[in-house]
Write a protein that holds these residues in place. Structure first.
Motif, short mmCIF file in Angstrom:
data_model
loop_
_atom_site.label_atom_id
_atom_site.label_comp_id
_atom_site.label_asym_id
_atom_site.label_seq_id
_atom_site.Cartn_x
_atom_site.Cartn_y
_atom_site.Cartn_z
N ARG A 56 0.84 -1.21 0.00
CA ARG A 56 0.00 0.00 0.00
C ARG A 56 0.87 1.25 0.00
N THR A 57 2.00 1.21 0.70
CA THR A 57 2.88 2.37 0.77
C THR A 57 3.44 2.70 -0.61
N LEU A 58 3.79 1.66 -1.36
CA LEU A 58 4.29 1.93 -2.72
C LEU A 58 3.17 2.48 -3.60
N ALA A 59 1.95 1.93 -3.45
CA ALA A 59 0.82 2.43 -4.25
C ALA A 59 0.57 3.91 -3.94
N TRP A 60 0.59 4.24 -2.66
CA TRP A 60 0.40 5.65 -2.24
C TRP A 60 1.50 6.53 -2.82
N TYR A 61 2.74 6.03 -2.75
CA TYR A 61 3.89 6.81 -3.22
C TYR A 61 3.74 7.09 -4.73
N LEU A 103 0.86 7.20 -6.45
CA LEU A 103 -0.24 8.15 -6.64
C LEU A 103 0.26 9.57 -6.36
N LYS A 104 0.98 9.70 -5.25
CA LYS A 104 1.50 11.00 -4.82
C LYS A 104 2.49 11.56 -5.87
N SER A 105 3.27 10.68 -6.47
CA SER A 105 4.29 11.11 -7.43
C SER A 105 3.76 11.14 -8.86
N ARG A 106 2.45 10.93 -9.00
CA ARG A 106 1.78 10.93 -10.32
C ARG A 106 2.39 9.89 -11.26
N ILE A 107 2.67 8.72 -10.71
CA ILE A 107 3.15 7.61 -11.53
C ILE A 107 1.95 6.70 -11.80
N ASP A 108 1.74 6.36 -13.06
CA ASP A 108 0.59 5.52 -13.43
C ASP A 108 0.83 4.10 -12.88
N VAL A 109 -0.05 3.66 -11.97
CA VAL A 109 0.17 2.35 -11.33
C VAL A 109 0.00 1.19 -12.31
N GLN A 110 -0.56 1.49 -13.48
CA GLN A 110 -0.70 0.41 -14.48
C GLN A 110 0.52 0.35 -15.39
N ASN A 111 1.45 1.27 -15.18
CA ASN A 111 2.68 1.27 -15.98
C ASN A 111 3.76 0.53 -15.17
N LYS A 165 -2.21 6.90 7.60
CA LYS A 165 -3.61 7.11 7.20
C LYS A 165 -3.77 7.01 5.69
N GLU A 166 -2.81 7.58 4.97
CA GLU A 166 -2.90 7.66 3.51
C GLU A 166 -3.00 6.28 2.85
N ILE A 167 -2.38 5.26 3.46
CA ILE A 167 -2.39 3.94 2.80
C ILE A 167 -3.73 3.23 2.97
N ARG A 168 -4.64 3.82 3.76
CA ARG A 168 -5.96 3.18 3.97
C ARG A 168 -7.07 3.84 3.16
N THR A 169 -6.76 4.79 2.29
CA THR A 169 -7.83 5.46 1.53
C THR A 169 -8.34 4.54 0.41
N PRO A 170 -9.58 4.76 -0.07
CA PRO A 170 -10.09 3.94 -1.19
C PRO A 170 -9.22 4.06 -2.43
N ALA A 219 -7.58 0.85 -4.27
CA ALA A 219 -7.85 0.52 -5.68
C ALA A 219 -6.56 0.39 -6.47
N ALA A 220 -5.54 1.15 -6.09
CA ALA A 220 -4.27 1.15 -6.84
C ALA A 220 -3.38 -0.04 -6.47
N VAL A 221 -3.49 -0.52 -5.24
CA VAL A 221 -2.50 -1.48 -4.74
C VAL A 221 -2.45 -2.83 -5.49
N PRO A 222 -3.56 -3.42 -5.96
CA PRO A 222 -3.40 -4.70 -6.66
C PRO A 222 -2.56 -4.59 -7.93
N HIS A 223 -2.59 -3.41 -8.57
CA HIS A 223 -1.78 -3.22 -9.78
C HIS A 223 -0.29 -3.26 -9.44
N VAL A 224 0.04 -2.54 -8.39
CA VAL A 224 1.43 -2.46 -7.93
C VAL A 224 1.91 -3.85 -7.46
#
Ligand code: DC
Length: 219
Positions: free
Chosen positions: A40-45, A47-55, A92-97, A101-106
């Motif tokens: 989740r921390t990587l997914a949040w990171y 999103l925060k850095s505007r990196i497409d999690v599907q890339n 807190k940030e790693i628990r948002t919807p 939603a982003a974490v399974p891609h990562v």
């Protein structure tokens, strides 16, 4: 040197892994590790850095470069491992919807999983562990004798998530976690499977502790 004991707790989303892993860690005085929080921390990171999690290439590159540190913190009497990013733990940030939603891609990216497994194995530096996730008994510590697989009926798991104030499509996330090519969610060899649909967390953690004691005595 004595090898640390690893208790691996895997299972579906909202099957009670976190609650029970924490209860077991407290009861045994072991260190608790939430590996889902690391993904989740990587997914949040991203999103925060505007990196497409599907890339996958971009996510893998970010994972190679981000500045992280594992630490063992004492939270209300429970010793727990945290992955800090640029000296910050996004509790807190790693628990948002959005992060959910982003974490399974990562988590489906092989190079990310390789990086995570390496960090997760490094947690033995902190001592005996209760580690929860999806691939702990199959991939991170396949050699441990203490493997558990938790599950519960989908309706019950959705009810638990809703009770925590989180609305999410668990069936979709389970499907992605079970069908990805790298380290899919599976029952580890020798794992004790506990379906806790009609059990309280006290009953579940007691069942886990009884099994650990039985296996420790047989060692
Ligand atoms: O347990 P959780 O809901 O916090 O996990 C977040 C996501 O990370 C979930 O979609 C599955 C993934 N995960 C994984 O692939 N492997 C792990 N060891 C832990 C979590």
């Amino acid at each position: 040197m004595k090898q640390p004991i690893i208790i691996a707790i895997d299972g579906t989303s909202a099957s009670g892994k976190s609650t029970n892993a924490k209860l077991v860690a407290r009861a045994l005085g072991y260190v608790y590790v939430d590996t889902g929080a690391m993904y989740r921390t990587l997914a949040w990171y991203c999103l925060k850095s505007r990196i497409d999690v599907q890339n996958a290439r971009a996510v893998a590159a970010a994972c190679r470069k981000w500045k992280t540190k594992l630490e063992c913190a004492n939270a209300g009497g429970l010793r727990a491992v945290r992955l800090r990013v640029e000296d910050y733990f996004p509790e807190k940030e790693i628990r948002t919807p959005e992060t959910a939603a982003a974490v399974p891609h990562v988590a489906a990216i092989p190079r990310v999983r390789k990086w995570m497994v390496k960090r997760q194995r490094e947690c033995v530096q902190f001592g005996n562990l209760v580690m929860e996730g999806r691939d702990i008994g199959t991939n991170v510590f396949p050699e441990t004798n203490f493997k558990f697989y938790l599950d519960a009926k989908l309706e019950e798991r959705s009810r638990r998530r809703a009770a925590d104030g989180v609305q999410e499509n668990l069936a979709a996330r389970d499907q992605r976690d079970s069908q990805r090519a790298t380290a899919p969610l599976m029952i580890g060899l020798g794992a004790k499977v506990i379906n806790n649909s009609s059990m309280t967390s006290e009953q579940t953690s007691t069942a886990i502790l009884e099994e650990i004691r039985k296996r420790l005595a047989a060692k």
